[in-house]
Write a protein that holds these residues in place. Structure first.
Motif, PDB file in Angstrom:
ATOM      1  N   ASN A  58     123.907  -1.397  87.213  1.00  0.00           N
ATOM      2  CA  ASN A  58     124.715  -0.191  87.094  1.00  0.00           C
ATOM      3  C   ASN A  58     124.328   0.518  85.805  1.00  0.00           C
ATOM      4  O   ASN A  58     123.757  -0.100  84.892  1.00  0.00           O
ATOM      5  CB  ASN A  58     126.206  -0.543  87.066  1.00  0.00           C
ATOM      6  N   ALA A  59     124.646   1.801  85.699  1.00  0.00           N
ATOM      7  CA  ALA A  59     124.347   2.551  84.481  1.00  0.00           C
ATOM      8  C   ALA A  59     124.999   1.866  83.287  1.00  0.00           C
ATOM      9  O   ALA A  59     126.155   1.463  83.345  1.00  0.00           O
ATOM     10  CB  ALA A  59     124.851   3.986  84.618  1.00  0.00           C
ATOM     11  N   TRP A  60     124.233   1.702  82.231  1.00  0.00           N
ATOM     12  CA  TRP A  60     124.638   1.091  80.956  1.00  0.00           C
ATOM     13  C   TRP A  60     124.990  -0.392  81.059  1.00  0.00           C
ATOM     14  O   TRP A  60     125.564  -0.951  80.147  1.00  0.00           O
ATOM     15  CB  TRP A  60     125.775   1.887  80.304  1.00  0.00           C
ATOM     16  N   GLN A  61     124.638  -1.022  82.162  1.00  0.00           N
ATOM     17  CA  GLN A  61     124.827  -2.473  82.288  1.00  0.00           C
ATOM     18  C   GLN A  61     123.684  -3.177  81.572  1.00  0.00           C
ATOM     19  O   GLN A  61     122.516  -2.821  81.738  1.00  0.00           O
ATOM     20  CB  GLN A  61     124.844  -2.883  83.760  1.00  0.00           C
ATOM     21  N   GLU A  62     124.025  -4.187  80.780  1.00  0.00           N
ATOM     22  CA  GLU A  62     123.003  -4.895  80.003  1.00  0.00           C
ATOM     23  C   GLU A  62     122.201  -5.858  80.877  1.00  0.00           C
ATOM     24  O   GLU A  62     122.755  -6.527  81.739  1.00  0.00           O
ATOM     25  CB  GLU A  62     123.671  -5.672  78.865  1.00  0.00           C
ATOM     26  N   PHE A  63     120.897  -5.904  80.641  1.00  0.00           N
ATOM     27  CA  PHE A  63     120.009  -6.898  81.243  1.00  0.00           C
ATOM     28  C   PHE A  63     118.972  -7.267  80.187  1.00  0.00           C
ATOM     29  O   PHE A  63     118.953  -6.710  79.103  1.00  0.00           O
ATOM     30  CB  PHE A  63     119.352  -6.369  82.537  1.00  0.00           C
ATOM     31  N   ARG A  64     118.134  -8.234  80.483  1.00  0.00           N
ATOM     32  CA  ARG A  64     117.135  -8.685  79.516  1.00  0.00           C
ATOM     33  C   ARG A  64     115.731  -8.508  80.062  1.00  0.00           C
ATOM     34  O   ARG A  64     115.492  -8.632  81.253  1.00  0.00           O
ATOM     35  CB  ARG A  64     117.332 -10.162  79.170  1.00  0.00           C
ATOM     36  N   ILE A  65     114.822  -8.238  79.137  1.00  0.00           N
ATOM     37  CA  ILE A  65     113.395  -8.301  79.443  1.00  0.00           C
ATOM     38  C   ILE A  65     112.838  -9.391  78.542  1.00  0.00           C
ATOM     39  O   ILE A  65     113.070  -9.385  77.326  1.00  0.00           O
ATOM     40  CB  ILE A  65     112.668  -6.969  79.174  1.00  0.00           C
ATOM     41  N   SER A  66     112.150 -10.342  79.140  1.00  0.00           N
ATOM     42  CA  SER A  66     111.583 -11.445  78.359  1.00  0.00           C
ATOM     43  C   SER A  66     110.155 -11.693  78.819  1.00  0.00           C
ATOM     44  O   SER A  66     109.734 -11.228  79.879  1.00  0.00           O
ATOM     45  CB  SER A  66     112.429 -12.715  78.521  1.00  0.00           C
ATOM     46  N   GLY A  67     109.416 -12.418  77.987  1.00  0.00           N
ATOM     47  CA  GLY A  67     108.041 -12.705  78.354  1.00  0.00           C
ATOM     48  C   GLY A  67     107.298 -13.461  77.277  1.00  0.00           C
ATOM     49  O   GLY A  67     107.884 -13.911  76.286  1.00  0.00           O
ATOM     50  N   VAL A 105     114.642  -9.468  74.887  1.00  0.00           N
ATOM     51  CA  VAL A 105     115.340  -8.317  74.319  1.00  0.00           C
ATOM     52  C   VAL A 105     116.391  -7.816  75.314  1.00  0.00           C
ATOM     53  O   VAL A 105     116.158  -7.819  76.527  1.00  0.00           O
ATOM     54  CB  VAL A 105     114.338  -7.194  73.939  1.00  0.00           C
ATOM     55  N   ARG A 106     117.559  -7.405  74.790  1.00  0.00           N
ATOM     56  CA  ARG A 106     118.621  -6.842  75.621  1.00  0.00           C
ATOM     57  C   ARG A 106     118.373  -5.346  75.795  1.00  0.00           C
ATOM     58  O   ARG A 106     118.010  -4.663  74.844  1.00  0.00           O
ATOM     59  CB  ARG A 106     119.982  -7.070  74.982  1.00  0.00           C
ATOM     60  N   VAL A 107     118.594  -4.860  77.026  1.00  0.00           N
ATOM     61  CA  VAL A 107     118.332  -3.459  77.344  1.00  0.00           C
ATOM     62  C   VAL A 107     119.509  -2.895  78.136  1.00  0.00           C
ATOM     63  O   VAL A 107     120.089  -3.585  78.971  1.00  0.00           O
ATOM     64  CB  VAL A 107     117.041  -3.317  78.197  1.00  0.00           C
ATOM     65  N   LYS A 108     119.853  -1.624  77.867  1.00  0.00           N
ATOM     66  CA  LYS A 108     120.831  -0.870  78.659  1.00  0.00           C
ATOM     67  C   LYS A 108     120.196   0.467  78.987  1.00  0.00           C
ATOM     68  O   LYS A 108     119.644   1.134  78.104  1.00  0.00           O
ATOM     69  CB  LYS A 108     122.119  -0.637  77.869  1.00  0.00           C
ATOM     70  N   LEU A 109     120.269   0.860  80.261  1.00  0.00           N
ATOM     71  CA  LEU A 109     119.679   2.127  80.702  1.00  0.00           C
ATOM     72  C   LEU A 109     120.747   3.018  81.326  1.00  0.00           C
ATOM     73  O   LEU A 109     121.634   2.521  82.015  1.00  0.00           O
ATOM     74  CB  LEU A 109     118.573   1.881  81.732  1.00  0.00           C
TER      75      LEU A 109
END
Length: 134
Positions: A58-67, A105-109
């Protein structure tokens, strides 16, 4: 080979090349503490991987990008980049590479639709990951 000897060797070769000589005219000295010859190796090419913890949010819901970050020193900052039109724009989401060579890293879009994201550190970039914002 110790640092002072390396600098001296590089200095002699540089002066020779500037003076019109060739680098081949100078022998590479052997390590003073070993009988093995000095072998020059190229540094490993840096690479990044990226995986999003969710593909739909959802808009502004936090998720992570890792690698994984191969060939990058611990502490190197990796930044989330988003494709906006034809350009890649760095977002204010970054994190350092840890000592094991990984990052998260935590991301919100907030831009709804399919967002193309990648991670970047200097000229090194990861493959693109897509996250759809509802």
């Amino acid at each position: 080979m110790n640092r002072a000897l390396r600098y001296a060797t590089v200095g002699v070769i540089a002066v020779s090349l500037l003076g019109g000589g060739t680098a081949a005219a100078f022998a590479v000295p052997k390590d003073l503490h070993s009988s093995a010859s000095v072998v020059a190796t190229a540094p490993a090419a840096a690479s990044l991987t990226a995986k999003a913890s969710a593909t739909r949010v959802n808009a502004w819901q936090e998720f992570r990008i890792s690698g994984d970050a191969k060939g990058l020193k611990a502490g190197t900052k990796v930044t989330v980049q988003q494709k906006q039109g034809t350009k890649w724009v760095s977002l204010p989401a970054q994190t350092p590479v840890n000592r094991t060579g990984t990052y998260s890293v935590r991301v919100k879009l907030g831009i709804k639709g399919v967002n193309q994201l990648r991670m970047g550190a200097g000229s090194t970039v990861s493959p693109v990951v897509q996250v759809t914002v509802r």
